[in-house]
Design a protein around this motif. Structure first.
Motif, PDB file in Angstrom:
ATOM      1  N   LEU A  72       0.799  -1.215   0.000  1.00  0.00           N
ATOM      2  CA  LEU A  72       0.000   0.000   0.000  1.00  0.00           C
ATOM      3  C   LEU A  72       0.841   1.280   0.000  1.00  0.00           C
ATOM      4  CD1 LEU A  72      -2.686  -1.145   2.610  1.00  0.00           C
ATOM      5  CD2 LEU A  72      -2.987  -0.953   0.126  1.00  0.00           C
ATOM      6  N   HIS A  73       2.178   1.132   0.023  1.00  0.00           N
ATOM      7  CA  HIS A  73       3.048   2.301   0.114  1.00  0.00           C
ATOM      8  C   HIS A  73       4.248   2.162  -0.821  1.00  0.00           C
ATOM      9  CE1 HIS A  73       0.773   2.300   3.910  1.00  0.00           C
ATOM     10  NE2 HIS A  73       0.857   3.614   3.815  1.00  0.00           N
ATOM     11  N   LEU A  74       4.772   3.312  -1.234  1.00  0.00           N
ATOM     12  CA  LEU A  74       5.939   3.333  -2.109  1.00  0.00           C
ATOM     13  C   LEU A  74       7.217   3.030  -1.339  1.00  0.00           C
ATOM     14  CD1 LEU A  74       5.254   6.616  -4.145  1.00  0.00           C
ATOM     15  CD2 LEU A  74       5.047   4.268  -4.980  1.00  0.00           C
ATOM     16  N   CYS A 184      -3.383  15.414  -1.039  1.00  0.00           N
ATOM     17  CA  CYS A 184      -3.964  14.318  -1.820  1.00  0.00           C
ATOM     18  C   CYS A 184      -4.177  14.757  -3.265  1.00  0.00           C
ATOM     19  CB  CYS A 184      -5.288  13.883  -1.200  1.00  0.00           C
ATOM     20  SG  CYS A 184      -5.141  13.330   0.503  1.00  0.00           S
ATOM     21  N   TYR A 185      -3.671  13.987  -4.195  1.00  0.00           N
ATOM     22  CA  TYR A 185      -3.777  14.247  -5.635  1.00  0.00           C
ATOM     23  C   TYR A 185      -4.538  13.081  -6.273  1.00  0.00           C
ATOM     24  CZ  TYR A 185       0.147  17.471  -4.724  1.00  0.00           C
ATOM     25  OH  TYR A 185       0.966  18.461  -4.235  1.00  0.00           O
ATOM     26  N   PRO A 186      -5.843  13.209  -6.481  1.00  0.00           N
ATOM     27  CA  PRO A 186      -6.651  12.093  -7.008  1.00  0.00           C
ATOM     28  C   PRO A 186      -6.136  11.530  -8.327  1.00  0.00           C
ATOM     29  CG  PRO A 186      -8.067  13.863  -6.217  1.00  0.00           C
ATOM     30  CD  PRO A 186      -6.670  14.398  -6.202  1.00  0.00           C
ATOM     31  N   ASP A 187      -5.540  12.381  -9.162  1.00  0.00           N
ATOM     32  CA  ASP A 187      -5.046  11.938 -10.471  1.00  0.00           C
ATOM     33  C   ASP A 187      -3.564  11.574 -10.443  1.00  0.00           C
ATOM     34  OD1 ASP A 187      -7.568  12.351 -11.622  1.00  0.00           O
ATOM     35  OD2 ASP A 187      -7.127  14.479 -11.923  1.00  0.00           O
ATOM     36  N   GLY A 188      -2.979  11.533  -9.250  1.00  0.00           N
ATOM     37  CA  GLY A 188      -1.559  11.206  -9.120  1.00  0.00           C
ATOM     38  C   GLY A 188      -0.711  12.449  -8.945  1.00  0.00           C
ATOM     39  N   PHE A 207       8.809  16.924   2.465  1.00  0.00           N
ATOM     40  CA  PHE A 207       7.671  16.125   2.017  1.00  0.00           C
ATOM     41  C   PHE A 207       8.179  14.826   1.399  1.00  0.00           C
ATOM     42  CE2 PHE A 207       8.498  18.613  -1.852  1.00  0.00           C
ATOM     43  CZ  PHE A 207       8.374  17.669  -2.859  1.00  0.00           C
ATOM     44  N   VAL A 208       7.329  13.801   1.498  1.00  0.00           N
ATOM     45  CA  VAL A 208       7.680  12.480   0.992  1.00  0.00           C
ATOM     46  C   VAL A 208       6.398  11.777   0.560  1.00  0.00           C
ATOM     47  CG1 VAL A 208       7.678  11.573   3.361  1.00  0.00           C
ATOM     48  CG2 VAL A 208       8.808  10.292   1.552  1.00  0.00           C
ATOM     49  N   THR A 213      -0.847   8.767  -4.822  1.00  0.00           N
ATOM     50  CA  THR A 213      -1.765   9.906  -4.731  1.00  0.00           C
ATOM     51  C   THR A 213      -1.575  10.767  -3.485  1.00  0.00           C
ATOM     52  OG1 THR A 213      -3.444   8.507  -3.656  1.00  0.00           O
ATOM     53  CG2 THR A 213      -3.558   8.723  -6.072  1.00  0.00           C
ATOM     54  N   ASP A 214      -0.916  10.279  -2.449  1.00  0.00           N
ATOM     55  CA  ASP A 214      -0.823  10.986  -1.174  1.00  0.00           C
ATOM     56  C   ASP A 214       0.615  11.368  -0.853  1.00  0.00           C
ATOM     57  OD1 ASP A 214      -3.570  10.499  -0.849  1.00  0.00           O
ATOM     58  OD2 ASP A 214      -3.171   8.559   0.092  1.00  0.00           O
ATOM     59  N   VAL A 215       0.794  12.615  -0.417  1.00  0.00           N
ATOM     60  CA  VAL A 215       2.109  13.127  -0.057  1.00  0.00           C
ATOM     61  C   VAL A 215       2.050  13.676   1.361  1.00  0.00           C
ATOM     62  CG1 VAL A 215       3.926  14.788  -0.609  1.00  0.00           C
ATOM     63  CG2 VAL A 215       2.613  13.715  -2.460  1.00  0.00           C
TER      64      VAL A 215
END
Length: 243
Positions: A72-74, A184-188, A207-208, A213-215
């Motif tokens: 669920l995470h990068l 939050c960026y819905p489109d990435g 920031f990381v 979609t979430d930073v």
């Protein structure tokens, strides 16, 4: 109308945050039953995310949820630290070890889902604690009920009622303040899997990405008399951080 005293429990954990749920799940994996008391009516999803290094993933693997969190995470590949005024790179590091920025609410939900039904008792706020001669702890709840515990584990945060009962010292101020958020960026978001930090005169911003979609971002600084009460006002805090 007050409820009658409940039957006792061998192990009672106070607080259904990350520490409380991890403790309960660790006991469950060993076949030991526990009860978690949470004052809120549901899981508290406050807070945003946190850096998760190899030792944390070892703990999550031991609890049996490490791979769920990884999916669920990068995987964050490195860190870049830059001057906010000049843009000069002060440090650049490639991470050789596992590192992710894990959303707090996601981890809470994953841990809770692994616990047996009924382990977490919501709306269970402790108002006082006393101890019997046999060593049992009597937990008096806000609804008038009382719960007897053989073992009491306090995981109830900075204003811990358990810590207060034990006589532990109050938390001390570190001398720095921080505000945190989640973008939050819905489109990435399109950001690379890197941890970026900017530093200036007494402040540090970073920031990381958590996922596609979430930073997660933070701003930390040393307070001064010129802050003009930003810590007491959400509007002032927002403008201060934007400035």
């Amino acid at each position: 109308m007050q409820r009658q005293e409940e039957s006792g429990e061998d192990i009672v954990i106070v607080g259904a945050g990350l520490a409380g749920l991890a403790a309960a799940l660790g006991l469950h994996r060993k076949g030991v039953r526990s009860v978690v008391l949470e004052s809120s009516p549901s899981l508290r999803a406050s807070g945003f995310a946190f850096a998760t290094w190899p030792n944390a993933f070892r703990a999550l693997d031991a609890l049996g949820v490490g791979d769920q969190i990884r999916k669920l995470h990068l995987h964050i590949e490195g860190l870049r630290v830059m001057s906010a005024s000049t843009g000069e790179i002060a440090k650049e590091v490639d991470f050789r070890d596992e590192f992710s920025c894990v959303r707090r609410d996601v981890l809470l939900q994953v841990l809770a889902a692994e616990l047996p039904t009924g382990t977490i008792r919501y709306s269970s706020k402790i108002v006082s604690i006393d101890e019997h001669g046999d060593g049992a702890k009597m937990l008096h709840l806000a609804d008038g009920s009382t719960l007897r515990a053989k073992v009491l584990v306090g995981c109830d945060g900075i204003n811990s009622v358990v810590a207060r009962w034990l006589g532990l010292a109050k938390p001390s101020h570190s001398g720095r303040s921080a505000t945190r958020g989640l973008a939050c960026y819905p489109d990435g978001h399109g950001f690379p899997p890197k941890f970026l930090q900017l530093f200036g005169n007494g402040f540090r911003f970073g920031f990381v990405p958590c996922n596609d979609t979430d930073v997660y971002w933070f701003y930390t600084w040393s307070p001064s008399q010129d802050d003009d009460g930003v810590a007491e006002s959400g509007t002032k805090m927002k403008q201060y951080v934007l400035t």
